[in-house]
Design a protein around this motif. Structure first.
Motif, PDB file in Angstrom:
ATOM      1  N   GLU A 142      -0.998  11.010 -29.109  1.00  0.00           N
ATOM      2  CA  GLU A 142      -1.925  10.685 -30.192  1.00  0.00           C
ATOM      3  C   GLU A 142      -3.347  10.644 -29.644  1.00  0.00           C
ATOM      4  OE1 GLU A 142      -0.235   8.036 -33.811  1.00  0.00           O
ATOM      5  OE2 GLU A 142      -0.393   6.979 -31.898  1.00  0.00           O
ATOM      6  N   HIS A 143      -3.510  10.032 -28.470  1.00  0.00           N
ATOM      7  CA  HIS A 143      -4.825  10.003 -27.827  1.00  0.00           C
ATOM      8  C   HIS A 143      -5.262  11.417 -27.437  1.00  0.00           C
ATOM      9  CE1 HIS A 143      -5.203   5.698 -27.769  1.00  0.00           C
ATOM     10  NE2 HIS A 143      -4.068   5.540 -27.117  1.00  0.00           N
ATOM     11  N   MET A 144      -4.320  12.230 -26.948  1.00  0.00           N
ATOM     12  CA  MET A 144      -4.641  13.619 -26.606  1.00  0.00           C
ATOM     13  C   MET A 144      -5.146  14.375 -27.834  1.00  0.00           C
ATOM     14  SD  MET A 144      -4.107  14.129 -23.348  1.00  0.00           S
ATOM     15  CE  MET A 144      -3.950  15.904 -23.216  1.00  0.00           C
ATOM     16  N   ASN A 145      -4.461  14.184 -28.964  1.00  0.00           N
ATOM     17  CA  ASN A 145      -4.857  14.877 -30.197  1.00  0.00           C
ATOM     18  C   ASN A 145      -6.238  14.426 -30.668  1.00  0.00           C
ATOM     19  OD1 ASN A 145      -2.453  16.321 -30.301  1.00  0.00           O
ATOM     20  ND2 ASN A 145      -1.424  14.779 -31.546  1.00  0.00           N
ATOM     21  N   LYS A 146      -6.496  13.126 -30.525  1.00  0.00           N
ATOM     22  CA  LYS A 146      -7.818  12.621 -30.898  1.00  0.00           C
ATOM     23  C   LYS A 146      -8.882  13.192 -29.965  1.00  0.00           C
ATOM     24  CE  LYS A 146      -6.171   8.242 -32.855  1.00  0.00           C
ATOM     25  NZ  LYS A 146      -6.121   6.772 -32.682  1.00  0.00           N
ATOM     26  N   GLY A 147      -8.514  13.355 -28.698  1.00  0.00           N
ATOM     27  CA  GLY A 147      -9.438  13.967 -27.748  1.00  0.00           C
ATOM     28  C   GLY A 147      -9.741  15.403 -28.118  1.00  0.00           C
ATOM     29  N   ASP A 148      -8.707  16.144 -28.488  1.00  0.00           N
ATOM     30  CA  ASP A 148      -8.897  17.537 -28.904  1.00  0.00           C
ATOM     31  C   ASP A 148      -9.814  17.626 -30.127  1.00  0.00           C
ATOM     32  OD1 ASP A 148      -7.216  18.291 -26.870  1.00  0.00           O
ATOM     33  OD2 ASP A 148      -5.473  18.624 -28.152  1.00  0.00           O
ATOM     34  N   LEU A 149      -9.604  16.722 -31.072  1.00  0.00           N
ATOM     35  CA  LEU A 149     -10.430  16.712 -32.277  1.00  0.00           C
ATOM     36  C   LEU A 149     -11.885  16.408 -31.929  1.00  0.00           C
ATOM     37  CD1 LEU A 149     -10.568  16.896 -35.357  1.00  0.00           C
ATOM     38  CD2 LEU A 149     -10.016  14.452 -35.466  1.00  0.00           C
ATOM     39  N   ALA A 150     -12.087  15.494 -30.997  1.00  0.00           N
ATOM     40  CA  ALA A 150     -13.446  15.165 -30.569  1.00  0.00           C
ATOM     41  C   ALA A 150     -14.107  16.364 -29.903  1.00  0.00           C
ATOM     42  CB  ALA A 150     -13.424  13.964 -29.624  1.00  0.00           C
ATOM     43  N   VAL A 151     -13.334  17.127 -29.123  1.00  0.00           N
ATOM     44  CA  VAL A 151     -13.868  18.344 -28.490  1.00  0.00           C
ATOM     45  C   VAL A 151     -14.315  19.329 -29.549  1.00  0.00           C
ATOM     46  CG1 VAL A 151     -13.258  20.372 -27.125  1.00  0.00           C
ATOM     47  CG2 VAL A 151     -12.570  18.097 -26.335  1.00  0.00           C
ATOM     48  N   GLU A 152     -13.496  19.507 -30.585  1.00  0.00           N
ATOM     49  CA  GLU A 152     -13.841  20.428 -31.670  1.00  0.00           C
ATOM     50  C   GLU A 152     -15.174  20.053 -32.316  1.00  0.00           C
ATOM     51  OE1 GLU A 152     -10.805  20.882 -34.603  1.00  0.00           O
ATOM     52  OE2 GLU A 152      -9.224  21.252 -33.127  1.00  0.00           O
ATOM     53  N   LYS A 153     -15.440  18.740 -32.362  1.00  0.00           N
ATOM     54  CA  LYS A 153     -16.669  18.261 -32.994  1.00  0.00           C
ATOM     55  C   LYS A 153     -17.822  18.145 -32.007  1.00  0.00           C
ATOM     56  CE  LYS A 153     -14.239  15.556 -36.531  1.00  0.00           C
ATOM     57  NZ  LYS A 153     -14.022  14.196 -37.106  1.00  0.00           N
ATOM     58  N   GLY A 154     -17.556  18.504 -30.745  1.00  0.00           N
ATOM     59  CA  GLY A 154     -18.586  18.416 -29.734  1.00  0.00           C
ATOM     60  C   GLY A 154     -18.857  17.001 -29.267  1.00  0.00           C
ATOM     61  N   GLN A 155     -17.942  16.096 -29.526  1.00  0.00           N
ATOM     62  CA  GLN A 155     -18.110  14.692 -29.145  1.00  0.00           C
ATOM     63  C   GLN A 155     -17.421  14.467 -27.796  1.00  0.00           C
ATOM     64  OE1 GLN A 155     -16.266  12.905 -32.569  1.00  0.00           O
ATOM     65  NE2 GLN A 155     -18.098  13.078 -33.829  1.00  0.00           N
ATOM     66  N   MET A 156     -18.047  14.926 -26.737  1.00  0.00           N
ATOM     67  CA  MET A 156     -17.400  14.945 -25.428  1.00  0.00           C
ATOM     68  C   MET A 156     -17.158  13.541 -24.878  1.00  0.00           C
ATOM     69  SD  MET A 156     -16.822  18.013 -25.413  1.00  0.00           S
ATOM     70  CE  MET A 156     -15.823  17.841 -23.950  1.00  0.00           C
ATOM     71  N   LYS A 157     -18.036  12.595 -25.150  1.00  0.00           N
ATOM     72  CA  LYS A 157     -17.826  11.236 -24.662  1.00  0.00           C
ATOM     73  C   LYS A 157     -16.566  10.633 -25.272  1.00  0.00           C
ATOM     74  CE  LYS A 157     -20.024   6.691 -24.301  1.00  0.00           C
ATOM     75  NZ  LYS A 157     -21.225   5.871 -24.623  1.00  0.00           N
ATOM     76  N   GLU A 158     -16.411  10.815 -26.588  1.00  0.00           N
ATOM     77  CA  GLU A 158     -15.226  10.301 -27.271  1.00  0.00           C
ATOM     78  C   GLU A 158     -13.968  11.020 -26.776  1.00  0.00           C
ATOM     79  OE1 GLU A 158     -18.026  11.100 -28.633  1.00  0.00           O
ATOM     80  OE2 GLU A 158     -18.724   9.305 -29.687  1.00  0.00           O
ATOM     81  N   ALA A 159     -14.091  12.320 -26.550  1.00  0.00           N
ATOM     82  CA  ALA A 159     -12.945  13.090 -26.061  1.00  0.00           C
ATOM     83  C   ALA A 159     -12.500  12.574 -24.700  1.00  0.00           C
ATOM     84  CB  ALA A 159     -13.309  14.567 -25.967  1.00  0.00           C
ATOM     85  N   MET A 160     -13.472  12.331 -23.806  1.00  0.00           N
ATOM     86  CA  MET A 160     -13.163  11.836 -22.475  1.00  0.00           C
ATOM     87  C   MET A 160     -12.458  10.483 -22.543  1.00  0.00           C
ATOM     88  SD  MET A 160     -15.799  11.081 -19.358  1.00  0.00           S
ATOM     89  CE  MET A 160     -16.531   9.719 -20.271  1.00  0.00           C
ATOM     90  N   GLN A 161     -12.893   9.635 -23.459  1.00  0.00           N
ATOM     91  CA  GLN A 161     -12.278   8.320 -23.608  1.00  0.00           C
ATOM     92  C   GLN A 161     -10.822   8.445 -24.057  1.00  0.00           C
ATOM     93  OE1 GLN A 161     -14.991   6.473 -26.369  1.00  0.00           O
ATOM     94  NE2 GLN A 161     -16.316   5.664 -24.752  1.00  0.00           N
ATOM     95  N   GLU A 162     -10.585   9.334 -25.024  1.00  0.00           N
ATOM     96  CA  GLU A 162      -9.214   9.495 -25.526  1.00  0.00           C
ATOM     97  C   GLU A 162      -8.306  10.120 -24.465  1.00  0.00           C
ATOM     98  OE1 GLU A 162      -7.967   8.269 -28.154  1.00  0.00           O
ATOM     99  OE2 GLU A 162      -9.812   7.620 -29.141  1.00  0.00           O
ATOM    100  N   TYR A 163      -8.787  11.123 -23.773  1.00  0.00           N
ATOM    101  CA  TYR A 163      -7.984  11.722 -22.705  1.00  0.00           C
ATOM    102  C   TYR A 163      -7.688  10.691 -21.611  1.00  0.00           C
ATOM    103  CZ  TYR A 163      -8.987  16.376 -24.665  1.00  0.00           C
ATOM    104  OH  TYR A 163      -9.070  17.483 -25.476  1.00  0.00           O
ATOM    105  N   GLY A 164      -8.674   9.852 -21.328  1.00  0.00           N
ATOM    106  CA  GLY A 164      -8.486   8.817 -20.317  1.00  0.00           C
ATOM    107  C   GLY A 164      -7.410   7.818 -20.713  1.00  0.00           C
ATOM    108  N   LYS A 165      -7.382   7.454 -21.990  1.00  0.00           N
ATOM    109  CA  LYS A 165      -6.349   6.534 -22.481  1.00  0.00           C
ATOM    110  C   LYS A 165      -4.956   7.148 -22.342  1.00  0.00           C
ATOM    111  CE  LYS A 165      -9.337   4.222 -25.867  1.00  0.00           C
ATOM    112  NZ  LYS A 165      -9.624   4.032 -27.315  1.00  0.00           N
TER     113      LYS A 165
END
Length: 331
Positions: free
Chosen positions: A241-264
């Motif tokens: 679920e965190h991975m998917n949220k990270g992918d979605l953040a990448v799509e939106k260019g929100q790299m900080k949020e993506a990094m946080q989700e991948y880290g979780k």
């Protein structure tokens, strides 16, 4: 195989003699002997609906649990009549209450006394049936937004333990609550034959498009420890679920949020190369090249194919770094 079929046939003939009025339709080959314990439940906050089940029978997830987003959930077991699943859901869609739907299903079923069925609708209303000739110990308990049922158990403490565990876990996510109920059943003795397979299905409380119709759909078809494996799969699901949220953040260019989700996700499963890898890519895209390179070295050491994948990411815009930074990431 022939010997196995002969044993099943003998069981059917013997039971037919005991049941008297129960006709052969109750013992067709497509009606598996899913003597088991299960729970149907609803989350009053999210509206989600769920079915959880464990049995000493192969692939119980193909027979017992049925659920439809915005409609309800059905568990059909003992001498399972699988048609009760889709037919029960169809009756709920027609506007029938769970009690009305259950009465209709049982009315023309000559094997009703060897059936065990539970139905919950999108409003949290429940109905359950335990046939008089389900194998001891068998019973059910219905409560607010749930029903638990079990048959051929080692003790008569199983379904009360399930009900107590579900009620005590209020506030947790529905899937975790269902799993806790199943674990409580096992701790209270469980299936007298042991354990083999388990399943957990969760659907949205509102009608959804077909590709969004199931939130969780996990099955353990054959295992010495099906509930332990089901718990592991649920944890993996939460991590992804965190991975998917990270992918979605990448799509939106929100790299900080993506990094946080991948880290979780990586924190939950630190040895999972997929999670470690995309965490590293998130770090690289946020400018943290040294840390990204460190993680990538760990991944490359396990499998060189990930290095090749890294080389392909810039061409599709998934890795935006300078040539010098790319060289660091590739080493």
């Amino acid at each position: 195989m022939r010997k196995y079929k002969a044993i099943l046939l003998a069981m059917g003939v013997s039971l037919l003699g005991v049941l008297g009025s129960a006709k052969a339709q109750a013992f067709k080959a497509e009606e598996p002997l899913a003597h088991t314990y299960s729970i149907v439940a609803r989350d009053p906050k999210t509206g989600e609906l769920a079915v959880g089940v464990q049995s000493h029978w192969f692939s119980v997830g193909t027979a017992v649990p049925w659920a439809e987003a915005g409609v309800g959930a059905v568990a059909t077991q003992s001498f399972t009549n699988k048609s009760f699943g889709p037919r029960g859901l169809a009756l709920l869609k027609e506007g029938k209450t769970p009690e009305e739907a259950l009465a209709i299903l049982l009315a023309d079923d000559e094997g009703r006394e060897v059936r065990q069925v539970a139905i919950i609708d999108a409003q949290g209303r429940v109905a359950a049936h335990t046939g008089k000739q389900c194998i001891r110990y068998a019973g059910d308990i219905t409560g607010k937004n749930f029903s638990v049922q079990a048959n051929m158990m080692l003790t008569d403490k199983v379904w009360p333990a399930m009900a107590k565990a579900f009620e005590k876990s209020e506030g947790q996510p529905l899937a975790e609550r269902v799993l806790l109920a199943l674990q409580a059943a096992e701790q209270a003795g469980g299936d007298i034959r042991g354990k083999q397979s388990a399943a957990l299905v969760v659907v949205p409380g509102q009608k959804a498009e077909p590709w969004e119709a199931k939130t969780i759909d996990l099955r353990v078809d054959d295992s010495d420890k099906p509930l332990e494996e089901l718990e592991r799969l649920l944890q993996v699901y939460r991590a992804y679920e965190h991975m998917n949220k990270g992918d979605l953040a990448v799509e939106k260019g929100q790299m900080k949020e993506a990094m946080q989700e991948y880290g979780k996700a990586e924190a939950m499963f630190p040895n999972n190369l997929e999670m470690k890898y995309w965490h590293a890519i998130g770090l690289a895209n946020s400018g943290q090249i040294e840390e990204a390179a460190r993680l990538l070295r760990e991944v490359y050491k396990k499998d060189e194919n990930w290095r090749e994948l890294t080389s392909r990411l810039p061409e599709v815009g998934l890795l935006d770094v300078s040539k010098q930074q790319m060289e660091k990431l590739m080493k």
